[in-house]
Design a protein around this motif. Structure first.
Motif, PDB file in Angstrom:
ATOM      1  N   GLU A 151      -2.346  44.623  -6.883  1.00  0.00           N
ATOM      2  CA  GLU A 151      -1.702  43.314  -7.042  1.00  0.00           C
ATOM      3  C   GLU A 151      -0.525  43.366  -8.018  1.00  0.00           C
ATOM      4  OE1 GLU A 151      -4.807  40.739  -8.447  1.00  0.00           O
ATOM      5  OE2 GLU A 151      -6.177  41.380  -6.854  1.00  0.00           O
ATOM      6  N   LEU A 152      -0.390  44.471  -8.761  1.00  0.00           N
ATOM      7  CA  LEU A 152       0.633  44.569  -9.804  1.00  0.00           C
ATOM      8  C   LEU A 152       1.884  45.270  -9.288  1.00  0.00           C
ATOM      9  CD1 LEU A 152      -1.619  45.766 -12.784  1.00  0.00           C
ATOM     10  CD2 LEU A 152      -1.065  43.414 -12.115  1.00  0.00           C
ATOM     11  N   ASP A 153       3.033  44.870  -9.827  1.00  0.00           N
ATOM     12  CA  ASP A 153       4.252  45.609  -9.496  1.00  0.00           C
ATOM     13  C   ASP A 153       4.305  46.849 -10.399  1.00  0.00           C
ATOM     14  OD1 ASP A 153       5.440  44.915 -12.012  1.00  0.00           O
ATOM     15  OD2 ASP A 153       6.299  43.096 -11.143  1.00  0.00           O
ATOM     16  N   ASP A 154       5.309  47.701 -10.196  1.00  0.00           N
ATOM     17  CA  ASP A 154       5.395  48.965 -10.932  1.00  0.00           C
ATOM     18  C   ASP A 154       5.454  48.751 -12.446  1.00  0.00           C
ATOM     19  OD1 ASP A 154       5.297  50.385  -8.587  1.00  0.00           O
ATOM     20  OD2 ASP A 154       7.466  50.749  -8.487  1.00  0.00           O
ATOM     21  N   GLU A 155       6.207  47.755 -12.894  1.00  0.00           N
ATOM     22  CA  GLU A 155       6.328  47.492 -14.323  1.00  0.00           C
ATOM     23  C   GLU A 155       5.007  47.005 -14.910  1.00  0.00           C
ATOM     24  OE1 GLU A 155       8.734  44.323 -17.046  1.00  0.00           O
ATOM     25  OE2 GLU A 155       9.935  45.432 -15.576  1.00  0.00           O
ATOM     26  N   GLU A 156       4.322  46.114 -14.210  1.00  0.00           N
ATOM     27  CA  GLU A 156       3.029  45.608 -14.675  1.00  0.00           C
ATOM     28  C   GLU A 156       1.985  46.722 -14.701  1.00  0.00           C
ATOM     29  OE1 GLU A 156       3.099  41.002 -13.043  1.00  0.00           O
ATOM     30  OE2 GLU A 156       2.736  42.641 -11.619  1.00  0.00           O
ATOM     31  N   ARG A 157       2.024  47.598 -13.705  1.00  0.00           N
ATOM     32  CA  ARG A 157       1.085  48.718 -13.638  1.00  0.00           C
ATOM     33  C   ARG A 157       1.321  49.670 -14.816  1.00  0.00           C
ATOM     34  NH1 ARG A 157       2.298  50.228  -8.849  1.00  0.00           N
ATOM     35  NH2 ARG A 157       1.001  48.660  -7.853  1.00  0.00           N
ATOM     36  N   ALA A 158       2.588  49.971 -15.099  1.00  0.00           N
ATOM     37  CA  ALA A 158       2.919  50.861 -16.224  1.00  0.00           C
ATOM     38  C   ALA A 158       2.444  50.248 -17.541  1.00  0.00           C
ATOM     39  CB  ALA A 158       4.419  51.126 -16.255  1.00  0.00           C
ATOM     40  N   GLU A 159       2.630  48.947 -17.706  1.00  0.00           N
ATOM     41  CA  GLU A 159       2.191  48.263 -18.928  1.00  0.00           C
ATOM     42  C   GLU A 159       0.666  48.283 -19.036  1.00  0.00           C
ATOM     43  OE1 GLU A 159       0.647  45.478 -21.574  1.00  0.00           O
ATOM     44  OE2 GLU A 159       0.537  45.067 -19.432  1.00  0.00           O
ATOM     45  N   PHE A 160      -0.024  48.117 -17.919  1.00  0.00           N
ATOM     46  CA  PHE A 160      -1.489  48.155 -17.903  1.00  0.00           C
ATOM     47  C   PHE A 160      -1.990  49.505 -18.412  1.00  0.00           C
ATOM     48  CE2 PHE A 160      -5.412  49.412 -15.761  1.00  0.00           C
ATOM     49  CZ  PHE A 160      -6.254  48.365 -16.079  1.00  0.00           C
ATOM     50  N   PHE A 161      -1.428  50.598 -17.892  1.00  0.00           N
ATOM     51  CA  PHE A 161      -1.876  51.927 -18.318  1.00  0.00           C
ATOM     52  C   PHE A 161      -1.529  52.196 -19.774  1.00  0.00           C
ATOM     53  CE2 PHE A 161      -1.766  52.995 -13.636  1.00  0.00           C
ATOM     54  CZ  PHE A 161      -3.134  53.062 -13.519  1.00  0.00           C
ATOM     55  N   LEU A 162      -0.353  51.776 -20.224  1.00  0.00           N
ATOM     56  CA  LEU A 162       0.034  51.949 -21.621  1.00  0.00           C
ATOM     57  C   LEU A 162      -0.916  51.183 -22.538  1.00  0.00           C
ATOM     58  CD1 LEU A 162       2.088  53.063 -23.661  1.00  0.00           C
ATOM     59  CD2 LEU A 162       3.431  50.988 -23.298  1.00  0.00           C
ATOM     60  N   ARG A 163      -1.221  49.937 -22.177  1.00  0.00           N
ATOM     61  CA  ARG A 163      -2.131  49.089 -22.980  1.00  0.00           C
ATOM     62  C   ARG A 163      -3.515  49.719 -23.066  1.00  0.00           C
ATOM     63  NH1 ARG A 163      -1.745  44.719 -20.119  1.00  0.00           N
ATOM     64  NH2 ARG A 163      -3.765  44.672 -19.140  1.00  0.00           N
ATOM     65  N   HIS A 164      -3.908  50.477 -22.048  1.00  0.00           N
ATOM     66  CA  HIS A 164      -5.246  51.074 -22.009  1.00  0.00           C
ATOM     67  C   HIS A 164      -5.242  52.577 -22.307  1.00  0.00           C
ATOM     68  CE1 HIS A 164      -7.268  47.402 -20.917  1.00  0.00           C
ATOM     69  NE2 HIS A 164      -6.303  47.161 -20.066  1.00  0.00           N
TER      70      HIS A 164
END
Length: 169
Positions: A151-164
């Protein structure tokens, strides 16, 4: 090497242990990857045994019960925490950064901070393992969030992995 400095300063100890029966239902069950065919998925069940919240950030301990379908993350590393795997049942493929091994009940892998690793169930049979993160991190948010990556775009996905704290190659 010596013991850490004391953090409890009482003289009589406390009654503060937490027991969790094996019959406790999973805290989260992911949606099955496969809904038809020879390896019908049941999803992955996550048992939040000790969270960073319940241990004051010391560690996080999770039981992960994977269904028979193929699944698991690709090679990655963490900058802030170590990760350990202890196989309870079934066969889990573990990657130590250099080699893949078919791990079975009783096998253990420790991955220090920064260590490349991956795991997956390729057996076509259910598998179960304990995962330990130290120090603790809010992995519950990660486990629940990875089911919504599509459901996430590339930027949101990158932020998700960085946050975790998950850095994939």
């Amino acid at each position: 090497m010596s013991y850490p400095d004391p953090r409890y300063f009482g003289s009589d100890g406390e009654v503060n242990a937490v027991f969790r029966p094996a019959t406790t239902a999973p805290d989260f069950v992911s949606t099955p990857v496969t809904s038809s065919g020879p390896t019908v998925g049941r999803g992955t069940s996550y048992h939040y045994l000790s969270t960073t919240a319940s241990t004051g950030g010391e560690y996080g301990l999770y039981r992960v019960d994977m269904g028979p379908e193929f699944g698991g993350p690709s090679t990655h590393f963490h900058k802030a925490m170590s990760e350990s795997f202890f196989i309870l049942s079934g066969t889990m493929r573990l990657f130590d950064g250099a080699h893949w091994v078919d791990a079975t009940a009783g096998d253990y892998l420790y991955v220090p901070v920064g260590g490349l690793h991956a795991f997956r169930n390729e057996s076509g049979e259910p598998a179960s393992m304990l995962m330990l993160f130290a120090p603790g991190a809010p992995r519950e948010e990660y486990f629940e969030g990875i089911t919504r990556l599509a459901e996430l775009d590339d930027e949101e996905r990158a932020e998700f992995f960085l946050r975790h704290d998950s850095f994939f190659l």
